[in-house]
Every structure is written in structure tokens, then in C-alpha cells.
Design a protein around this motif. Structure first.
Motif, short mmCIF file in Angstrom:
data_model
loop_
_atom_site.label_atom_id
_atom_site.label_comp_id
_atom_site.label_asym_id
_atom_site.label_seq_id
_atom_site.Cartn_x
_atom_site.Cartn_y
_atom_site.Cartn_z
N VAL A 131 4.29 7.61 -8.29
CA VAL A 131 5.19 6.84 -7.29
C VAL A 131 4.88 5.29 -7.79
O VAL A 131 5.84 4.56 -7.71
CB VAL A 131 4.72 7.09 -5.92
N GLU A 132 3.86 4.94 -7.90
CA GLU A 132 3.56 3.25 -7.89
C GLU A 132 4.45 2.95 -9.47
O GLU A 132 5.10 1.96 -9.40
CB GLU A 132 2.18 3.11 -8.36
N GLU A 133 4.31 3.75 -10.43
CA GLU A 133 5.12 3.20 -11.81
C GLU A 133 6.56 3.53 -11.42
O GLU A 133 7.42 2.47 -11.79
CB GLU A 133 4.83 4.29 -12.73
N MET A 134 6.96 4.51 -10.56
CA MET A 134 8.49 4.50 -10.51
C MET A 134 8.88 3.24 -9.55
O MET A 134 10.01 2.73 -9.91
CB MET A 134 8.72 5.79 -9.69
N LEU A 135 8.29 2.80 -8.56
CA LEU A 135 8.51 1.87 -7.78
C LEU A 135 8.38 0.45 -8.63
O LEU A 135 9.18 -0.66 -8.03
CB LEU A 135 7.75 1.67 -6.56
N THR A 194 -3.52 12.28 0.25
CA THR A 194 -3.17 11.15 0.38
C THR A 194 -4.04 10.58 1.54
O THR A 194 -4.77 9.67 1.17
CB THR A 194 -1.88 10.95 0.24
N SER A 195 -3.95 10.89 2.65
CA SER A 195 -4.58 10.66 3.71
C SER A 195 -6.21 10.40 3.73
O SER A 195 -6.74 9.62 3.76
CB SER A 195 -4.37 11.40 5.28
N TYR A 196 -6.75 11.64 2.81
CA TYR A 196 -8.18 11.63 2.57
C TYR A 196 -8.43 10.49 1.74
O TYR A 196 -9.53 9.79 1.78
CB TYR A 196 -8.36 12.86 2.18
N LYS A 233 0.83 -1.23 -0.12
CA LYS A 233 0.07 0.04 -0.08
C LYS A 233 0.90 1.34 -0.01
O LYS A 233 1.86 1.22 0.49
CB LYS A 233 -0.93 0.03 1.30
N ILE A 234 0.45 2.08 -0.67
CA ILE A 234 1.05 3.64 -0.71
C ILE A 234 0.70 4.35 0.69
O ILE A 234 -0.63 4.32 1.04
CB ILE A 234 0.58 4.29 -1.80
N SER A 235 1.67 4.98 1.04
CA SER A 235 1.34 5.78 2.48
C SER A 235 1.53 7.12 2.13
O SER A 235 2.20 7.47 1.28
CB SER A 235 2.26 5.33 3.51
N ILE A 290 0.07 11.99 -8.79
CA ILE A 290 1.26 11.63 -7.99
C ILE A 290 1.32 10.41 -7.43
O ILE A 290 2.44 9.77 -7.57
CB ILE A 290 1.63 12.69 -6.90
N THR A 291 0.23 10.02 -6.75
CA THR A 291 0.38 8.37 -6.53
C THR A 291 0.50 7.43 -7.49
O THR A 291 1.46 6.31 -7.32
CB THR A 291 -1.12 7.77 -5.69
N LYS A 292 0.19 7.47 -8.60
CA LYS A 292 0.30 6.77 -9.85
C LYS A 292 1.87 6.69 -10.15
O LYS A 292 2.25 5.98 -10.81
CB LYS A 292 -0.57 7.03 -11.12
#
Length: 173
Positions: free
Chosen positions: A142-146, A99-101, A8-10, A138-140
Motif C-alpha cells: 500500500v505504501e509503495e502504491m501510494l 493491522t490494528s494489532y 499513517k496507514i489505517s 500488504i502494508t508495504k
């Protein structure tokens, strides 16, 4: 693929990514975390919610987050993110609380605002579709980068890099 270690992304990863994408890559791919510093310890102790209230841990299919406080009004709820130290760039803190929301909305219904409290100043934001989409994008990223075994390409910012604990692992420093 090492990305599977993080299911999961935090919000903290999103905040770190906005500061420097390489830090997040180092944390996940090299399994390296900065040790707790004195200022981090002070920050953790000083952001406690008001008397009688506690932080709320929420885990959903979108990720996991620790919410400092949820304020309830008659018509809506507000997520509160507290920071001990001022920053010259608050956008990463805003991305963190949004992101918390995104994570919490599955379990906490009626959230319409987020509030960032930094020392004695407060900034409250309406959760617009544009703001939410920006943070989801931004979340996407991060997921792609990882997913990549190679660190992200970035142009080092010497003002940031000189004091960065992760510079000893950074391929760009």
C-alpha cells in the motif's frame, strides 16, 4: 507527492486495498471519499461494544486505529473487530484487525489474539508470525502504491465494479 497527505496507514486502507487497490489510490490521490451510506450508518450504530465499555482510539508511529474492544484474560489480551454485515470474503477483515494489532502493540502490551465478530458468528485467531508478516507485507505494498501518481494496474472484477461507488473515478472501469 500526494502520499504525504496521509502520514499513517489505517486498517481501513488495508481492508480497502484488499478489496480493490484502485479505491485506496483514488481516496488518497484524488481526495475522494464515498459518502456515508445507509448501510454504513447502520453498521456504525450496531457495532457498539458491550455496555460499560467503549471503543479505543490508538495512534502510534505505525498508524492510527479505532479498536472496537480489548478483551483481557489472565495471560493475554484479544483485539475485537465487529462487523455488521456478512461477507463472502473475510480475509480483508482479518487483515484489517491484524493491522490494528500492528499499530496498537506499541501501546497495548500483551495482545496475542484477534477476534472478528460478524453478526452472530465469531472467529478468533492466534497472532502468528506468518500472519503478522503477511499483513506487514500488504502494508508495504500500500505504501509503495501510494507513492505513484499513476493508479495501480488491476484487472477489473465486474461483480465488484458494477456496484462500486468509486467506478466514476476509476481509470480501469
Amino acid at each position: 507527492m500526494r502520499y504525504s497527505l496521509i502520514d499513517k496507514i489505517s486498517p481501513t486502507l488495508i481492508k480497502q486495498y484488499s478489496y480493490c487497490p484502485v479505491i485506496v489510490w483514488i481516496q488518497v490521490w484524488l481526495s475522494v471519499q464515498e459518502p456515508l451510506t445507509d448501510s454504513m450508518a447502520i453498521g456504525r450504530k450496531s457495532i457498539k461494544p458491550p455496555e460499560g465499555k467503549g471503543q479505543l482510539y490508538v495512534s502510534t508511529s505505525k498508524g492510527a486505529t479505532l479498536i472496537d474492544e480489548v478483551l483481557e484474560n489472565n495471560d493475554y489480551k484479544t483485539l475485537v473487530e465487529r462487523k455488521t454485515y456478512k461477507s463472502h470474503n473475510y480475509s480483508r477483515y482479518i487483515e484489517q484487525v491484524v493491522t490494528s494489532y500492528i499499530i496498537a502493540k506499541e501501546k497495548i502490551h500483551g495482545i496475542r489474539r484477534v477476534k472478528l465478530v460478524v453478526q452472530d458468528s465469531e472467529r478468533e485467531l492466534e497472532l502468528s508470525e506468518d500472519l503478522i508478516k503477511d499483513v506487514e507485507n500488504i502494508t508495504k505494498l500500500v505504501e509503495e502504491m501510494l507513492k505513484s501518481e499513476k493508479p495501480p494496474v488491476t484487472k477489473p472484477d465486474l461483480k465488484k465494479c458494477i456496484s462500486c461507488w468509486y467506478k466514476r473515478y476509476c481509470p480501469h472501469y
